[in-house]
Design a protein around this motif. Structure first.
Motif, PDB file in Angstrom:
ATOM      1  N   THR A 190       0.825  -1.206   0.000  1.00  0.00           N
ATOM      2  CA  THR A 190       0.000   0.000   0.000  1.00  0.00           C
ATOM      3  C   THR A 190       0.860   1.257   0.000  1.00  0.00           C
ATOM      4  O   THR A 190       2.026   1.229   0.399  1.00  0.00           O
ATOM      5  CB  THR A 190      -0.919   0.008   1.246  1.00  0.00           C
ATOM      6  OG1 THR A 190      -1.733   1.185   1.233  1.00  0.00           O
ATOM      7  CG2 THR A 190      -0.100  -0.022   2.534  1.00  0.00           C
ATOM      8  N   PRO A 193      -1.404   5.082   4.138  1.00  0.00           N
ATOM      9  CA  PRO A 193      -2.855   5.303   4.201  1.00  0.00           C
ATOM     10  C   PRO A 193      -3.227   6.710   4.648  1.00  0.00           C
ATOM     11  O   PRO A 193      -4.284   7.220   4.265  1.00  0.00           O
ATOM     12  CB  PRO A 193      -3.330   4.276   5.230  1.00  0.00           C
ATOM     13  CG  PRO A 193      -2.239   3.285   5.323  1.00  0.00           C
ATOM     14  CD  PRO A 193      -0.972   4.021   5.038  1.00  0.00           C
ATOM     15  N   ARG A 199      -7.925   3.813   1.151  1.00  0.00           N
ATOM     16  CA  ARG A 199      -6.808   2.937   1.530  1.00  0.00           C
ATOM     17  C   ARG A 199      -7.045   2.312   2.902  1.00  0.00           C
ATOM     18  O   ARG A 199      -6.733   1.131   3.118  1.00  0.00           O
ATOM     19  CB  ARG A 199      -5.504   3.734   1.542  1.00  0.00           C
ATOM     20  CG  ARG A 199      -5.101   4.255   0.174  1.00  0.00           C
ATOM     21  CD  ARG A 199      -3.860   5.138   0.274  1.00  0.00           C
ATOM     22  NE  ARG A 199      -3.724   5.994  -0.899  1.00  0.00           N
ATOM     23  CZ  ARG A 199      -2.891   7.027  -0.971  1.00  0.00           C
ATOM     24  NH1 ARG A 199      -2.116   7.322   0.061  1.00  0.00           N
ATOM     25  NH2 ARG A 199      -2.840   7.761  -2.068  1.00  0.00           N
ATOM     26  N   ARG A 203      -7.292  -1.630   3.653  1.00  0.00           N
ATOM     27  CA  ARG A 203      -6.361  -2.191   4.640  1.00  0.00           C
ATOM     28  C   ARG A 203      -7.118  -2.984   5.700  1.00  0.00           C
ATOM     29  O   ARG A 203      -6.717  -4.099   6.059  1.00  0.00           O
ATOM     30  CB  ARG A 203      -5.574  -1.040   5.285  1.00  0.00           C
ATOM     31  CG  ARG A 203      -4.532  -1.465   6.312  1.00  0.00           C
ATOM     32  CD  ARG A 203      -3.871  -0.214   6.896  1.00  0.00           C
ATOM     33  NE  ARG A 203      -2.754  -0.550   7.750  1.00  0.00           N
ATOM     34  CZ  ARG A 203      -2.857  -0.877   9.037  1.00  0.00           C
ATOM     35  NH1 ARG A 203      -4.041  -0.926   9.609  1.00  0.00           N
ATOM     36  NH2 ARG A 203      -1.780  -1.173   9.752  1.00  0.00           N
ATOM     37  N   THR A 224       4.335  -0.685   3.399  1.00  0.00           N
ATOM     38  CA  THR A 224       4.033   0.672   2.930  1.00  0.00           C
ATOM     39  C   THR A 224       5.102   1.097   1.934  1.00  0.00           C
ATOM     40  O   THR A 224       6.283   1.181   2.267  1.00  0.00           O
ATOM     41  CB  THR A 224       3.975   1.655   4.105  1.00  0.00           C
ATOM     42  OG1 THR A 224       2.969   1.219   5.024  1.00  0.00           O
ATOM     43  CG2 THR A 224       3.626   3.054   3.614  1.00  0.00           C
ATOM     44  N   VAL A 254      -2.983  -2.169  -3.150  1.00  0.00           N
ATOM     45  CA  VAL A 254      -4.073  -1.298  -2.717  1.00  0.00           C
ATOM     46  C   VAL A 254      -4.658  -0.455  -3.843  1.00  0.00           C
ATOM     47  O   VAL A 254      -5.822  -0.062  -3.792  1.00  0.00           O
ATOM     48  CB  VAL A 254      -3.608  -0.383  -1.566  1.00  0.00           C
ATOM     49  CG1 VAL A 254      -2.693   0.734  -2.088  1.00  0.00           C
ATOM     50  CG2 VAL A 254      -4.779   0.193  -0.799  1.00  0.00           C
ATOM     51  N   ASN A 255      -3.859  -0.173  -4.878  1.00  0.00           N
ATOM     52  CA  ASN A 255      -4.357   0.631  -6.005  1.00  0.00           C
ATOM     53  C   ASN A 255      -3.469   0.431  -7.231  1.00  0.00           C
ATOM     54  O   ASN A 255      -2.475  -0.313  -7.185  1.00  0.00           O
ATOM     55  CB  ASN A 255      -4.457   2.120  -5.644  1.00  0.00           C
ATOM     56  CG  ASN A 255      -3.126   2.703  -5.187  1.00  0.00           C
ATOM     57  OD1 ASN A 255      -2.050   2.265  -5.578  1.00  0.00           O
ATOM     58  ND2 ASN A 255      -3.198   3.721  -4.338  1.00  0.00           N
TER      59      ASN A 255
END
Length: 339
Positions: A190, A193, A199, A203, A224, A254-255
């Motif tokens: 990720t 966040p 996010r 998570r 991270t 995450v994206n």
């Protein structure tokens, strides 16, 4: 000699048409019943000859309607932002609104500053893809100045109209899909966040799934990544690999930004997909399956988020919405390719 277009006033049109300013104003506002057909044609002819355009500022001051909608984008560099903006723009244009866009680079101070600037331009409402740090400020603006709709990123407590997707459920379901394929060593990659609700919800969906499905406290498996640091992702991949060197491993991203970083990092470390790492996650931007044709990707309909946010705002502007804040959650889709 004809005047420069930008210097033409309603008085010039009235003088050239041989009528009063009031008559021209009535014509511009569609009140044709107050004049003869010939007078209307004469005014229209002068408007066309002079290329006269009514002042939006003057119209706004008189009607208190500017026809403008403001949009605050947290980070316009993200591909999803352009898709979100297209959805907003298409709806606003179809309803006769122009869109003023401000990119705040995830800076809370800029977010407040640009919202004030949009209000100075007399926007009738604002769609905010928020930084996540100005909740009280946004609530105050929404309650006392202009209506606001939060797009994609929302608040924990529903105080403002909001449109997002089922981030927690979709993440949980995707981890379940990985577990059913036999993966128990699943990392979550990720960006930081911070106060980003999207996010954070993804998570939490990951942590809940790992706990419920595998009885694993997966905090140690959250990595991270700094997308601007090329070594950041490669180091995380090596760290994850060292924990489960000879076991099946999967990475959830995450994206789309992190998905791209992971794909580059795996290549940089000379690993292969899916032999060394099975990769899946957000978002389907059309290029993930070029790396591995069967890579599962979660498609978030960002365009529809924009569409629904704009519809919600326009309804609020026109006083046709319920007084209570509204929340709309759209469904993401896990796309699983097969041979």
């Amino acid at each position: 000699m004809k005047k420069e277009t930008n210097l033409i006033t309603i008085s010039d049109v009235a003088k050239a048409s041989g009528v009063s300013k009031t008559t021209v104003s009535r014509y511009l506002n569609g009140k044709f019943e107050y004049m003869s057909e010939d007078t209307g044609k004469r005014i229209q002819g002068v408007i066309e000859e002079y290329q006269y355009r009514p002042s939006n500022v003057a119209k706004t001051l008189k009607s208190n309607k500017s026809g403008l909608v403001g949009v605050i984008i947290a980070d316009i560099a993200s591909q999803s932002s352009s898709i979100l903006l297209k959805g907003i723009g298409d709806v606003c244009t179809s309803h006769g609104y122009q869109v003023l866009i401000s990119n705040v680079d995830n800076d809370p101070a800029k977010e407040r500053e640009y919202i004030h600037s949009l209000m100075d331009n007399r926007v009738e409402g604002i769609i905010v893809n928020t930084t996540g740090y100005n909740e009280d400020f946004l609530v105050n603006i929404n309650e006392t100045r202009v209506p606001i709709v939060l797009a994609d990123r929302t608040m924990d407590e529903l105080k403002i109209d909001s449109v997002t997707t089922n981030n927690h459920k979709m993440t949980f379901d995707t981890i379940k899909f990985l577990v059913e394929k036999g993966y128990e060593n699943i990392a979550f990659f990720t960006e930081n966040p911070i106060n980003n609700s999207v996010r954070l919800n993804r998570r939490q969906g990951y942590l809940d799934a790992m706990k419920e499905l595998l009885n694993i406290d997966a905090e140690k498996l959250i990595y991270t990544i700094n997308p601007a640091d090329k070594k950041s992702c490669a180091k995380a991949i090596e760290d994850f690999n060292s924990l489960y060197k000879n076991n099946m491993k999967a990475i959830f991203t995450v994206n789309g930004v992190i998905l791209l970083s992971v794909l580059k990092g795996i290549q940089q470390c000379n690993y292969k997909i899916p032999e060394d790492f099975y990769v899946c996650g957000y978002e389907d931007w059309g290029w993930a399956t070029l790396v591995y044709s069967q890579m599962p990707v979660i498609a978030q309909d960002t365009y529809k988020i924009g569409v629904e946010s704009a519809k919600m705002l326009i309804k609020r502007i026109n006083g046709k919405a319920d007084p209570k804040p509204r929340y709309k959650e759209l469904d993401d889709v896990l796309i699983i390719k097969s041979r």
